[in-house]
Scaffold this active site. Structure first.
Site, PDB file in Angstrom:
ATOM      1  N   ASP A  11      73.382  -3.850  53.143  1.00 31.32           N
ATOM      2  CA  ASP A  11      72.277  -3.821  52.184  1.00 31.32           C
ATOM      3  C   ASP A  11      72.074  -5.267  51.742  1.00 31.32           C
ATOM      4  O   ASP A  11      72.779  -5.761  50.867  1.00 31.32           O
ATOM      5  CB  ASP A  11      72.627  -2.925  50.996  1.00 31.32           C
ATOM      6  CG  ASP A  11      71.505  -2.840  49.978  1.00 31.32           C
ATOM      7  OD1 ASP A  11      70.326  -2.997  50.362  1.00 31.32           O
ATOM      8  OD2 ASP A  11      71.804  -2.609  48.791  1.00 31.32           O
ATOM      9  N   GLU A  72      68.695  -2.401  56.144  1.00 26.63           N
ATOM     10  CA  GLU A  72      67.390  -1.945  55.693  1.00 26.63           C
ATOM     11  C   GLU A  72      66.327  -2.865  56.243  1.00 26.63           C
ATOM     12  O   GLU A  72      66.469  -4.081  56.233  1.00 26.63           O
ATOM     13  CB  GLU A  72      67.314  -1.944  54.164  1.00 26.63           C
ATOM     14  CG  GLU A  72      67.721  -0.655  53.553  1.00 26.63           C
ATOM     15  CD  GLU A  72      67.438  -0.567  52.076  1.00 26.63           C
ATOM     16  OE1 GLU A  72      67.698   0.519  51.543  1.00 26.63           O
ATOM     17  OE2 GLU A  72      66.995  -1.538  51.449  1.00 26.63           O
ATOM     18  N   ASP A 144      75.251  -0.990  45.627  1.00 23.32           N
ATOM     19  CA  ASP A 144      75.005  -1.790  46.830  1.00 23.32           C
ATOM     20  C   ASP A 144      75.900  -1.368  47.987  1.00 23.32           C
ATOM     21  O   ASP A 144      75.450  -1.280  49.133  1.00 23.32           O
ATOM     22  CB  ASP A 144      75.184  -3.277  46.518  1.00 23.32           C
ATOM     23  CG  ASP A 144      74.189  -3.760  45.482  1.00 23.32           C
ATOM     24  OD1 ASP A 144      72.999  -3.815  45.800  1.00 23.32           O
ATOM     25  OD2 ASP A 144      74.612  -4.057  44.347  1.00 23.32           O
TER      26      ASP A 144
END
Length: 167
Positions: A11, A72, A144
């Site tokens: 992330d 992502e 996170d």
């Protein structure tokens, strides 16, 4: 887990970067390996933060030997400056992965949430709770780290979802 593919989910960020590792073998439930966060010093100039991020990701790859890095995909942020900085962090992570010969897979945030929680508008708390439940963790990882595990899970469990890959 013999014959498993180790997946490193990331992330990305410019201050806090989540990471999560799992082992996945086709037909078996993914196995939790590790998760955590990389904290980058906000007062450091961006080139220094990107260097620390790249070096730390390289160390994780060296230690845990993943075959795939999932992260992502870029999303349209409200602030163009923040989106640009996030893109730089993503680029640093992708460059290290490519340099080490890892497959790189990207997933939009809504796809990650849908694959892990069941719907694309899940909250951070929903993702944290689901990751804790799926892996039987004593407590939920930080937001996170949970997001990073969710990204890795998305790669393991969502082969039918559209994804962009490169190596």
């Amino acid at each position: 887990m013999t014959g498993a593919t180790r997946i490193l989910g990331v992330d990305p960020g410019t201050r806090i970067v989540g990471y999560g590792l799992l082992d996945h073998r086709h037909g078996a439930r993914p196995a939790y390996v590790e998760c955590g966060v990389i904290r980058l010093r906000e007062q450091d100039p961006m080139p220094v933060r990107l260097s620390v991020l790249a070096r730390t990701i390289a160390e994780l790859i060296g230690e845990f030997d993943p075959r795939v890095l999932s992260l992502e995909a870029a999303f349209h942020g409200v602030n163009a400056s923040s989106a640009l900085k996030l893109g730089q962090a993503r680029g640093a992570v992708m460059a290290v992965a490519a340099e080490r010969g890892l497959e790189v897979a990207e997933y939009p945030p809504a796809y990650v949430k849908r694959a892990v929680v069941g719907h694309g508008r899940a909250s951070k708390q929903d993702v944290m709770a689901r990751v804790q439940l799926l892996f039987g963790l004593a407590r939920a990882p930080t937001a996170d780290a949970a997001d990073a595990l969710a990204i890795a899970l998305c790669h393991a469990h969502a082969p039918k979802l559209p994804r962009r890959t490169g190596s």
